[in-house]
Write a protein that holds these residues in place. Structure first.
Motif, mmCIF file in Angstrom:
data_model
loop_
_atom_site.group_PDB
_atom_site.id
_atom_site.type_symbol
_atom_site.label_atom_id
_atom_site.label_comp_id
_atom_site.label_asym_id
_atom_site.label_seq_id
_atom_site.Cartn_x
_atom_site.Cartn_y
_atom_site.Cartn_z
ATOM 1 N N SER A 187 0.467 2.332 -0.252
ATOM 2 C CA SER A 187 -0.455 1.240 -0.107
ATOM 3 C C SER A 187 -1.441 0.927 -1.114
ATOM 4 N N GLY A 188 -1.607 -0.526 -1.531
ATOM 5 C CA GLY A 188 -2.147 -0.955 -2.543
ATOM 6 C C GLY A 188 -2.006 -2.438 -2.755
ATOM 7 N N TRP A 189 -2.707 -2.967 -3.846
ATOM 8 C CA TRP A 189 -2.654 -4.055 -4.496
ATOM 9 C C TRP A 189 -1.756 -4.440 -5.685
ATOM 10 N N VAL A 190 -0.597 -5.199 -5.827
ATOM 11 C CA VAL A 190 -0.255 -5.411 -7.103
ATOM 12 C C VAL A 190 -0.608 -7.019 -7.390
ATOM 13 N N VAL A 191 -1.613 -7.287 -8.507
ATOM 14 C CA VAL A 191 -2.021 -8.603 -8.584
ATOM 15 C C VAL A 191 -0.915 -9.135 -9.756
ATOM 16 N N LEU A 192 -0.097 -9.945 -9.440
ATOM 17 C CA LEU A 192 1.001 -10.347 -10.199
ATOM 18 C C LEU A 192 0.946 -11.634 -10.775
ATOM 19 N N ASN A 193 1.195 -11.820 -11.926
ATOM 20 C CA ASN A 193 1.199 -13.003 -12.636
ATOM 21 C C ASN A 193 2.604 -13.634 -12.471
ATOM 22 N N LYS A 231 10.955 -8.145 -5.571
ATOM 23 C CA LYS A 231 11.166 -7.629 -6.985
ATOM 24 C C LYS A 231 9.993 -6.576 -7.096
ATOM 25 N N VAL A 232 8.729 -6.575 -6.562
ATOM 26 C CA VAL A 232 7.765 -5.673 -6.726
ATOM 27 C C VAL A 232 7.887 -4.654 -5.967
ATOM 28 N N ARG A 233 8.414 -5.067 -4.406
ATOM 29 C CA ARG A 233 8.636 -4.017 -3.516
ATOM 30 C C ARG A 233 9.757 -3.159 -3.950
ATOM 31 N N TRP A 234 10.757 -3.612 -4.559
ATOM 32 C CA TRP A 234 11.684 -2.910 -5.283
ATOM 33 C C TRP A 234 11.245 -1.726 -6.574
ATOM 34 N N LEU A 235 10.415 -2.496 -7.336
ATOM 35 C CA LEU A 235 9.832 -1.560 -8.240
ATOM 36 C C LEU A 235 9.246 -0.431 -8.037
ATOM 37 N N PHE A 236 8.255 -0.678 -6.825
ATOM 38 C CA PHE A 236 7.328 0.412 -6.102
ATOM 39 C C PHE A 236 8.180 1.291 -5.214
ATOM 40 N N SER A 237 9.692 0.930 -4.803
ATOM 41 C CA SER A 237 10.350 1.700 -3.605
ATOM 42 C C SER A 237 9.261 1.351 -2.538
ATOM 43 N N ALA A 238 8.594 0.530 -2.178
ATOM 44 C CA ALA A 238 7.669 0.433 -0.851
ATOM 45 C C ALA A 238 8.410 -0.086 0.383
ATOM 46 N N ALA A 264 -3.947 -9.275 -13.700
ATOM 47 C CA ALA A 264 -2.805 -9.677 -13.589
ATOM 48 C C ALA A 264 -1.773 -8.698 -14.399
ATOM 49 N N LEU A 265 -0.552 -8.648 -13.828
ATOM 50 C CA LEU A 265 0.492 -7.900 -14.320
ATOM 51 C C LEU A 265 1.658 -8.838 -14.222
ATOM 52 N N THR A 266 2.384 -8.690 -15.200
ATOM 53 C CA THR A 266 3.667 -9.308 -15.209
ATOM 54 C C THR A 266 4.920 -8.568 -14.820
ATOM 55 N N ILE A 267 6.031 -9.095 -14.263
ATOM 56 C CA ILE A 267 7.232 -8.160 -13.922
ATOM 57 C C ILE A 267 7.794 -7.270 -15.148
ATOM 58 N N ASP A 268 7.597 -8.018 -16.108
ATOM 59 C CA ASP A 268 8.337 -7.347 -17.562
ATOM 60 C C ASP A 268 7.257 -6.203 -17.821
ATOM 61 N N GLN A 269 5.964 -6.292 -17.615
ATOM 62 C CA GLN A 269 5.127 -5.223 -17.890
ATOM 63 C C GLN A 269 5.501 -3.993 -16.753
ATOM 64 N N LEU A 270 5.714 -4.515 -15.491
ATOM 65 C CA LEU A 270 5.855 -3.464 -14.501
ATOM 66 C C LEU A 270 7.215 -2.790 -14.706
ATOM 67 N N GLU A 271 8.230 -3.635 -15.171
ATOM 68 C CA GLU A 271 9.603 -2.879 -15.454
ATOM 69 C C GLU A 271 9.471 -1.852 -16.614
ATOM 70 N N GLU A 274 3.534 5.665 -13.474
ATOM 71 C CA GLU A 274 2.725 4.822 -14.210
ATOM 72 C C GLU A 274 2.354 3.664 -13.394
ATOM 73 N N ARG A 275 3.426 2.895 -12.532
ATOM 74 C CA ARG A 275 3.001 1.718 -11.699
ATOM 75 C C ARG A 275 2.134 2.252 -10.650
ATOM 76 N N ASP A 276 2.218 3.369 -10.067
ATOM 77 C CA ASP A 276 1.254 3.771 -8.946
ATOM 78 C C ASP A 276 -0.060 3.641 -9.513
ATOM 79 N N ARG A 277 -0.272 4.197 -10.793
ATOM 80 C CA ARG A 277 -1.896 4.311 -11.307
ATOM 81 C C ARG A 277 -2.402 3.006 -11.431
ATOM 82 N N LEU A 278 -1.593 1.949 -11.702
ATOM 83 C CA LEU A 278 -2.034 0.594 -11.787
ATOM 84 C C LEU A 278 -2.241 -0.309 -10.350
ATOM 85 N N LEU A 279 -2.041 0.469 -9.221
ATOM 86 C CA LEU A 279 -2.221 -0.204 -7.954
ATOM 87 C C LEU A 279 -3.705 -0.314 -7.862
#
Length: 300
Positions: free
Chosen positions: A12-18, A31-38, A213-220, A226-231
């Motif tokens: 649970s948490g927020w991803v502020v996507l650009n 895409k974000v759901r897949w990257l976080f396996s949410a 904001a984070l970009t998809i490229d940054q998350l990938e 590391e992604r979890d820590r940015l939530l």
């Protein structure tokens, strides 16, 4: 052998996507759901495919906070291309009218006050609004005549940032339901010309802005850890609302959907909307009436 099935996580948490250009909001959430396996994801406020900027994506329990964030104030930076109107009121549509008139800076600044405050706005026919259960854009694409009634919207401020003979860049701070494409169309018509949106960037939604904001490229480029820590925590969606802090006994009652009497110095007597916490964690959204916190939605 086929690859092992990905395990969906109860995160649970927020991803502020650009959100990038030429991607739908639904595609961005997927895409974000897949990257976080949410296991669960949603978004607070649709962005057009040709728009960029802040798309708050809620994972897990944060999806319960989507209405509060979605109703928050929004800030857009946009360009109006002068001299032509399109079917979609942006660059995606076909040109349906043209004008040789090009407004000067003084004329443009003079009409902007008419587009602030509570105003009536006719939404674009290519919008996600429903008519008899059908999306307006589906009807429009099928060649049907689409008529959408004007609606009241709130525009806090609109400012001219750059002006040129062929296009101008503006920034608008507005409430829920505002269509920037309609603003561009109507401003053009008010100036005796035609106009459509040629660039659109959303820089803020409720408590979230470009700085988050984070970009998809940054998350990938990151590992899952590391992604979890940015939530951002679930409660970050509520920073614009009053917080009511509960003790252990009160928290137990609220978890079961029961109201609780608020005690102690400074305890609120009445609040239209607020959120309750226990040890920094979100327990529920709700309201306070006669000194009692009434839960509306309980969080796990």
């Amino acid at each position: 052998m086929s690859a092992p099935k990905r395990v969906k996580r109860a995160i649970s948490g927020w991803v502020v996507l650009n959100k990038p250009y030429d991607m739908t909001s639904t595609q961005a959430v997927g895409k974000v759901r897949w990257l976080f396996s949410a296991a669960k994801a949603g978004h607070a406020g649709t962005l057009d495919p040709l728009a960029t900027g802040i798309l708050p994506i809620a994972l897990g329990e944060a999806t319960k906070a989507v209405p509060q964030v979605q109703d928050g104030t929004k800030v857009y930076r946009f360009a109006i291309a002068w001299g032509s109107a399109t079917t979609t009121d942006d660059t995606e549509g076909a040109v349906i009218a043209t004008s040789d008139v090009r407004p000067d800076r003084a004329a443009l600044e003079a009409v902007l006050p008419a587009f602030t405050g509570t105003i009536l706005q006719r939404p674009p026919i290519f919008s996600a609004l429903k008519i008899d259960g059908e999306r307006a854009y589906d009807l429009a694409r099928a060649g049907e005549v689409v008529e959408l009634a004007p609606r009241e919207i709130d525009v806090d401020a609109i400012t001219l940032l750059e002006h040129g003979s062929e296009s101008s860049v503006l920034e608008v701070t507005c409430g829920k339901g505002t269509y920037v494409r309609s603003l561009a169309r109507d401003i053009g018509e008010a100036l005796g010309t035609r106009g459509h949106v040629s660039l659109l960037h959303r820089s803020a939604v409720g408590p979230f802005n470009d700085a988050d904001a984070l970009t998809i490229d940054q998350l990938e480029a990151l590992t899952l850890e590391e992604r979890d820590r940015l939530l951002k925590p679930v409660w970050s969606g509520f920073v614009d609302l009053p917080e009511v802090r509960l003790d252990a006994l009160q928290a137990t009652a609220v978890r079961h959907g029961n109201s609780v009497l608020l005690t102690g110095a400074g305890a609120p007597v009445t609040l239209d909307e607020c959120w309750a916490s226990f040890k920094g964690e979100v327990l529920a959204t709700g309201w306070v009436e006669f000194g009692q916190f009434q839960p509306r939605r309980v969080f796990n």
